[in-house]
Design a protein around this motif. Sequence first.
Motif, PDB file in Angstrom:
ATOM      1  N   ALA A 211      30.080  34.777  40.094  1.00  0.00           N
ATOM      2  CA  ALA A 211      29.471  35.259  38.726  1.00  0.00           C
ATOM      3  C   ALA A 211      27.996  35.324  38.559  1.00  0.00           C
ATOM      4  O   ALA A 211      27.250  36.280  38.151  1.00  0.00           O
ATOM      5  N   LEU A 230      29.045  37.912  29.921  1.00  0.00           N
ATOM      6  CA  LEU A 230      29.720  37.053  30.777  1.00  0.00           C
ATOM      7  C   LEU A 230      31.437  37.297  30.223  1.00  0.00           C
ATOM      8  O   LEU A 230      32.311  37.236  31.165  1.00  0.00           O
ATOM      9  N   LEU A 234      33.551  37.886  33.362  1.00  0.00           N
ATOM     10  CA  LEU A 234      34.581  36.833  33.851  1.00  0.00           C
ATOM     11  C   LEU A 234      36.072  37.208  33.759  1.00  0.00           C
ATOM     12  O   LEU A 234      36.875  36.999  34.575  1.00  0.00           O
TER      13      LEU A 234
END
Length: 433
Positions: A211, A230, A234
């Motif tokens: 990430a 995020l 993710l």
Amino acid sequence: MPARRPPALADLPPMKTFVTHRVTPPQRSNAAIAQDFLDLAFQMESGRSLPYMTRFEGPITVRVTGPAPASLEPDLAALLVRLRREAGIGIRRVAADAPASITIEFLPRSQLQRLVPQAACFVAPRVSSWEDYRQSRRSGEVDWTTLPVRERVAIFIPGDVSPQEVRDCLHEELAQAIGPLNDLYRLPDSVFNDDNFHTVLTGFDMLILRAYYAPELHNGTTRDEAARALPRLLARLNPRGERIGGGDLMSPTPRVWIDAIETALGPGTAPSQRVAAARSAVEIARTQGWRDTRLAFSLFAFGRLALGQNNGETSLAAFLEAGQIYAAHPVTRVQSAHVAMHIAAFALSAGQPDTAVLIIDDHLDDVQNGENAALLASMLLMKAEALDMLGWHREAAAIRRDALGWARYGFGSEDEVRERMAEIAWLNPAQSD
């Protein structure tokens, strides 16, 4: 020393090493992992905030200088392969005299700790050698908070320690050299945790690094910008994390608990003060209402330190409670194994070798998967001692020889191997009579 003296190093079996790695994906929701990422990437271990992300641009090169031990070659090669395959990071090794993004320099431990007494190994920005660091260490040059982009980073590792300690330093410091700079005690499955239960990069760690180098993020990304990116990032990288409920967010860890743990486990503190600090950590954890790894680690630290004060009943009670907390979660099997070794030692010293064997056998696979040769050697040596007590001498000899192969990697020197064997032999009541 017990009558059975350990063999000379020349007579020990060949060193055993871990040749395969079992990748376990993260077991938490993406919502929890996003919070972990933000706390890892935008804060330092000291508590200082980082204004924005920094990382390397383009391919990352690594060179090795100084008197590196022989064990470095396979361990570094395996780590670089994992970073490329599991984290998707373009990283390769170059010659020692070539320019490199990251320099890994080996030097004697005494030389390293003269400048940084509390560090087993460490990483510093904007330098490429120990001499660079010596000249810059009191200046803003090695301040991570002023870094706009990572271009040159150096990792300093002692070359005169056990192969396992060298490998552990490689994993932790290389991960911080390219990725987040913080450690979080709340993480149950990560090298980014100062409890040191995990010694090689985990599936969670590789996801965090993947990430960190995702195209959605870049140098200069702020915490708020990362927080917005995020969830979708993710979901793309870790789709299974979308199917896990989001009720596993953990409360922040107060500085007072961290200070208590660091006092309990750090150097330069009197034993009685260390025990008091560990007891304080347990009390703080209970006051916080924790039933997670932070309470378990507080109890584990207290149990070890109380044992050093000859307070066996208190120590055993702490280990048993810590073990119950760790055993309740499959992600903390490595932690359970560390606690189990201490409980097995109590069983052995109480003349219950069959119980010690059962406890050890229940955790050997977890220790093997965690790639901790020192712990594996200790547990196998303990099992061999228990089998001797039961009269199974041939089986004990075979297991002890297996243990010594792991001990060569985990402890390194003949003196360290002898010391550990002697400690475990004395757990046998017949040896200490």
